[in-house]
Motif scaffolding. Structure first.
Motif, PDB file in Angstrom:
ATOM      1  N   TYR A  14       0.838  -1.201   0.000  1.00 12.46           N
ATOM      2  CA  TYR A  14       0.000   0.000   0.000  1.00 12.46           C
ATOM      3  C   TYR A  14       0.873   1.251   0.000  1.00 12.46           C
ATOM      4  O   TYR A  14       0.455   2.298  -0.483  1.00 12.46           O
ATOM      5  N   HIS A  15       2.065   1.125   0.582  1.00 10.66           N
ATOM      6  CA  HIS A  15       2.992   2.241   0.687  1.00 10.66           C
ATOM      7  C   HIS A  15       4.239   1.951  -0.143  1.00 10.66           C
ATOM      8  O   HIS A  15       4.773   0.830  -0.109  1.00 10.66           O
ATOM      9  N   GLY A  16       4.687   2.964  -0.871  1.00 11.46           N
ATOM     10  CA  GLY A  16       5.774   2.764  -1.814  1.00 11.46           C
ATOM     11  C   GLY A  16       7.023   2.146  -1.212  1.00 11.46           C
ATOM     12  O   GLY A  16       7.574   1.180  -1.753  1.00 11.46           O
ATOM     13  N   MET A  17       7.462   2.676  -0.070  1.00 13.08           N
ATOM     14  CA  MET A  17       8.720   2.184   0.492  1.00 13.08           C
ATOM     15  C   MET A  17       8.565   0.835   1.196  1.00 13.08           C
ATOM     16  O   MET A  17       9.554   0.269   1.657  1.00 13.08           O
ATOM     17  N   GLU A  18       7.341   0.315   1.257  1.00 11.47           N
ATOM     18  CA  GLU A  18       7.101  -1.001   1.862  1.00 11.47           C
ATOM     19  C   GLU A  18       7.007  -2.090   0.787  1.00 11.47           C
ATOM     20  O   GLU A  18       6.267  -3.065   0.917  1.00 11.47           O
ATOM     21  N   TRP A  19       7.792  -1.943  -0.266  1.00  8.62           N
ATOM     22  CA  TRP A  19       7.759  -2.840  -1.415  1.00  8.62           C
ATOM     23  C   TRP A  19       8.102  -4.284  -1.053  1.00  8.62           C
ATOM     24  O   TRP A  19       7.713  -5.212  -1.764  1.00  8.62           O
ATOM     25  N   ILE A  20       8.770  -4.510   0.093  1.00 15.44           N
ATOM     26  CA  ILE A  20       9.155  -5.878   0.464  1.00 15.44           C
ATOM     27  C   ILE A  20       7.922  -6.756   0.675  1.00 15.44           C
ATOM     28  O   ILE A  20       7.980  -7.976   0.487  1.00 15.44           O
ATOM     29  N   THR A  21       6.787  -6.144   1.027  1.00 14.43           N
ATOM     30  CA  THR A  21       5.566  -6.933   1.239  1.00 14.43           C
ATOM     31  C   THR A  21       5.066  -7.553  -0.056  1.00 14.43           C
ATOM     32  O   THR A  21       4.476  -8.636  -0.038  1.00 14.43           O
ATOM     33  N   SER A  22       5.299  -6.887  -1.186  1.00 15.44           N
ATOM     34  CA  SER A  22       4.868  -7.467  -2.465  1.00 15.44           C
ATOM     35  C   SER A  22       5.687  -8.707  -2.797  1.00 15.44           C
ATOM     36  O   SER A  22       5.159  -9.698  -3.327  1.00 15.44           O
ATOM     37  N   LEU A  23       6.969  -8.696  -2.446  1.00 12.52           N
ATOM     38  CA  LEU A  23       7.815  -9.861  -2.700  1.00 12.52           C
ATOM     39  C   LEU A  23       7.369 -11.050  -1.843  1.00 12.52           C
ATOM     40  O   LEU A  23       7.393 -12.196  -2.302  1.00 12.52           O
ATOM     41  N   LEU A  24       6.976 -10.779  -0.603  1.00 15.67           N
ATOM     42  CA  LEU A  24       6.499 -11.852   0.271  1.00 15.67           C
ATOM     43  C   LEU A  24       5.272 -12.534  -0.331  1.00 15.67           C
ATOM     44  O   LEU A  24       5.170 -13.769  -0.327  1.00 15.67           O
ATOM     45  N   LEU A  25       4.342 -11.747  -0.854  1.00 17.07           N
ATOM     46  CA  LEU A  25       3.117 -12.326  -1.406  1.00 17.07           C
ATOM     47  C   LEU A  25       3.381 -13.047  -2.722  1.00 17.07           C
ATOM     48  O   LEU A  25       2.755 -14.080  -3.012  1.00 17.07           O
ATOM     49  N   LEU A  26       4.312 -12.545  -3.514  1.00 19.39           N
ATOM     50  CA  LEU A  26       4.661 -13.250  -4.752  1.00 19.39           C
ATOM     51  C   LEU A  26       5.332 -14.588  -4.454  1.00 19.39           C
ATOM     52  O   LEU A  26       5.058 -15.596  -5.117  1.00 19.39           O
ATOM     53  N   ARG A  27       6.200 -14.609  -3.452  1.00 23.48           N
ATOM     54  CA  ARG A  27       6.836 -15.876  -3.057  1.00 23.48           C
ATOM     55  C   ARG A  27       5.770 -16.869  -2.576  1.00 23.48           C
ATOM     56  O   ARG A  27       5.820 -18.065  -2.917  1.00 23.48           O
ATOM     57  N   PHE A  28       4.815 -16.390  -1.784  1.00 22.54           N
ATOM     58  CA  PHE A  28       3.760 -17.271  -1.282  1.00 22.54           C
ATOM     59  C   PHE A  28       2.902 -17.796  -2.426  1.00 22.54           C
ATOM     60  O   PHE A  28       2.547 -18.989  -2.455  1.00 22.54           O
ATOM     61  N   ALA A  29       2.586 -16.952  -3.391  1.00 23.64           N
ATOM     62  CA  ALA A  29       1.810 -17.396  -4.552  1.00 23.64           C
ATOM     63  C   ALA A  29       2.554 -18.503  -5.305  1.00 23.64           C
ATOM     64  O   ALA A  29       1.959 -19.509  -5.720  1.00 23.64           O
ATOM     65  N   GLU A  30       3.855 -18.310  -5.466  1.00 25.21           N
ATOM     66  CA  GLU A  30       4.676 -19.320  -6.131  1.00 25.21           C
ATOM     67  C   GLU A  30       4.635 -20.645  -5.368  1.00 25.21           C
ATOM     68  O   GLU A  30       4.483 -21.723  -5.969  1.00 25.21           O
ATOM     69  N   ARG A  31       4.738 -20.588  -4.056  1.00 26.48           N
ATOM     70  CA  ARG A  31       4.721 -21.791  -3.222  1.00 26.48           C
ATOM     71  C   ARG A  31       3.360 -22.497  -3.304  1.00 26.48           C
ATOM     72  O   ARG A  31       3.299 -23.736  -3.360  1.00 26.48           O
ATOM     73  N   LEU A  32       2.278 -21.738  -3.323  1.00 26.65           N
ATOM     74  CA  LEU A  32       0.948 -22.342  -3.427  1.00 26.65           C
ATOM     75  C   LEU A  32       0.775 -23.046  -4.774  1.00 26.65           C
ATOM     76  O   LEU A  32       0.243 -24.159  -4.842  1.00 26.65           O
ATOM     77  N   CYS A  33       1.205 -22.392  -5.842  1.00 29.58           N
ATOM     78  CA  CYS A  33       1.064 -22.992  -7.174  1.00 29.58           C
ATOM     79  C   CYS A  33       1.905 -24.260  -7.302  1.00 29.58           C
ATOM     80  O   CYS A  33       1.458 -25.259  -7.889  1.00 29.58           O
ATOM     81  N   THR A  34       3.108 -24.230  -6.750  1.00 30.98           N
ATOM     82  CA  THR A  34       3.952 -25.427  -6.760  1.00 30.98           C
ATOM     83  C   THR A  34       3.297 -26.556  -5.981  1.00 30.98           C
ATOM     84  O   THR A  34       3.327 -27.722  -6.404  1.00 30.98           O
ATOM     85  N   SER A  35       2.673 -26.235  -4.868  1.00 30.55           N
ATOM     86  CA  SER A  35       1.988 -27.246  -4.065  1.00 30.55           C
ATOM     87  C   SER A  35       0.840 -27.882  -4.841  1.00 30.55           C
ATOM     88  O   SER A  35       0.648 -29.104  -4.806  1.00 30.55           O
ATOM     89  N   LEU A  36       0.087 -27.052  -5.574  1.00 34.54           N
ATOM     90  CA  LEU A  36      -1.023 -27.588  -6.367  1.00 34.54           C
ATOM     91  C   LEU A  36      -0.520 -28.497  -7.482  1.00 34.54           C
ATOM     92  O   LEU A  36      -1.136 -29.516  -7.798  1.00 34.54           O
ATOM     93  N   GLU A  37       0.597 -28.141  -8.084  1.00 36.44           N
ATOM     94  CA  GLU A  37       1.125 -28.908  -9.208  1.00 36.44           C
ATOM     95  C   GLU A  37       1.825 -30.186  -8.776  1.00 36.44           C
ATOM     96  O   GLU A  37       1.751 -31.210  -9.467  1.00 36.44           O
ATOM     97  N   THR A  38       2.516 -30.155  -7.642  1.00 35.12           N
ATOM     98  CA  THR A  38       3.379 -31.268  -7.256  1.00 35.12           C
ATOM     99  C   THR A  38       2.896 -32.025  -6.035  1.00 35.12           C
ATOM    100  O   THR A  38       3.382 -33.127  -5.762  1.00 35.12           O
ATOM    101  N   GLY A  39       1.992 -31.424  -5.262  1.00 33.79           N
ATOM    102  CA  GLY A  39       1.548 -32.047  -4.020  1.00 33.79           C
ATOM    103  C   GLY A  39       2.469 -31.796  -2.847  1.00 33.79           C
ATOM    104  O   GLY A  39       2.246 -32.322  -1.753  1.00 33.79           O
ATOM    105  N   LYS A  40       3.523 -30.991  -3.051  1.00 35.69           N
ATOM    106  CA  LYS A  40       4.445 -30.696  -1.954  1.00 35.69           C
ATOM    107  C   LYS A  40       3.755 -29.854  -0.882  1.00 35.69           C
ATOM    108  O   LYS A  40       2.914 -29.019  -1.177  1.00 35.69           O
ATOM    109  N   GLN A  41       4.158 -30.078   0.349  1.00 35.20           N
ATOM    110  CA  GLN A  41       3.593 -29.322   1.459  1.00 35.20           C
ATOM    111  C   GLN A  41       4.189 -27.908   1.516  1.00 35.20           C
ATOM    112  O   GLN A  41       5.292 -27.665   1.032  1.00 35.20           O
TER     113      GLN A  41
END
Length: 253
Positions: A14-41
């Motif tokens: 929401y705030h420009g200088m807090e850009w690190i939060t966007s990276l956290l959510l992108l990493r989590f999205a990647e982990r969720l998609c990998t879990s759906l594709e591979t079954g990994k926890q």
């Protein structure tokens, strides 16, 4: 991701200088998609099976213009370059607002009038790097877009990620949705963060406050990490590792 008939909403930057939060959510999205594709926890939880019943919508960057300005300077503001240059005094490293100089987390219609009065008492009367809530609630396209999405979709609950302080805010007003406190406790225990109440100038006007008052469902602000914003990129991986279990719980609760 997952069952969109029963989804939660995760939002960041929401705030420009807090850009690190966007990276956290992108990493989590990647982990969720990998879990759906591979079954990994994810965080030792079989999240893929939950996603057949429950889903998540992730908006990693609510304020893309502000992030560009904070990271790359006034030239990133396009037609608002002169405004940003003038109000920031040439230093945009701690820029929070959007390109129009409006703090998006002061622009939601929840106690906006009271917050606007506090801004004026602090000498904040127009566009600037932070804390100016705009001429009226939902004056900004970013705010309008997010509230429109929430009005069209009945999200079970919503999380807004900010930095910093390792705190979780979950209250607004006198009436809390059922299970809000219990859910907040789960988020706090799984992350090790502290349940807190924001200071006066940080009360009202924010997305969490608006979601609680308008949608009548639980909402939480998560202040990630600790230090001085913008948090250095070296903190990204340690913060994510600490929060992954909490992120999973935020989806499956």
């Amino acid at each position: 991701i997952g069952n969109q008939q029963n989804a939660v909403l995760l939002t960041g930057a929401y705030h420009g200088m807090e850009w690190i939060t966007s990276l956290l959510l992108l990493r989590f999205a990647e982990r969720l998609c990998t879990s759906l594709e591979t079954g990994k926890q994810v965080a030792e939880i079989d999240v893929g099976s939950f996603l057949r019943r429950r889903g998540v919508v992730i908006i990693p960057c609510v304020n893309p213009d502000g992030v560009e300005i904070a990271m790359h300077g006034c030239a990133s503001a396009g037609e608002y370059q002169e405004l940003v240059q003038k109000t920031a005094g040439g230093d945009t490293s701690r820029w929070q607002a959007n390109a129009r100089g409006v703090d998006l987390n002061h622009n939601y219609n929840a106690g906006w009038q009271e917050l606007h009065q506090l801004e004026r008492e602090m000498g904040i009367t127009g566009p600037g790097p932070t804390r100016y809530g705009g001429s009226h609630p939902e004056s900004e396209p970013e705010t309008k877009g997010l509230t429109l999405l929430c009005r069209r979709r009945r999200f079970r609950h919503a999380l807004a990620f900010h930095s910093q302080g390792e705190e979780i805010y979950w209250k607004y007003g006198d009436s809390m949705p059922p299970k809000s406190e219990l859910m907040a406790q789960v988020l706090a225990v799984s992350s090790g963060y502290t349940l807190s109440t924001p200071e006066t100038i940080a009360t009202g006007g924010g997305f969490k406050d608006w979601f609680l008052s308008e949608c009548k469902r639980p909402a939480f602000t998560i202040e990630v990490g600790r230090g001085r914003n913008p948090l250095p990129i070296e903190q990204f991986s340690p913060i994510y590792r600490r929060l992954e279990e909490m992120l999973v719980f935020s989806v499956i609760m």
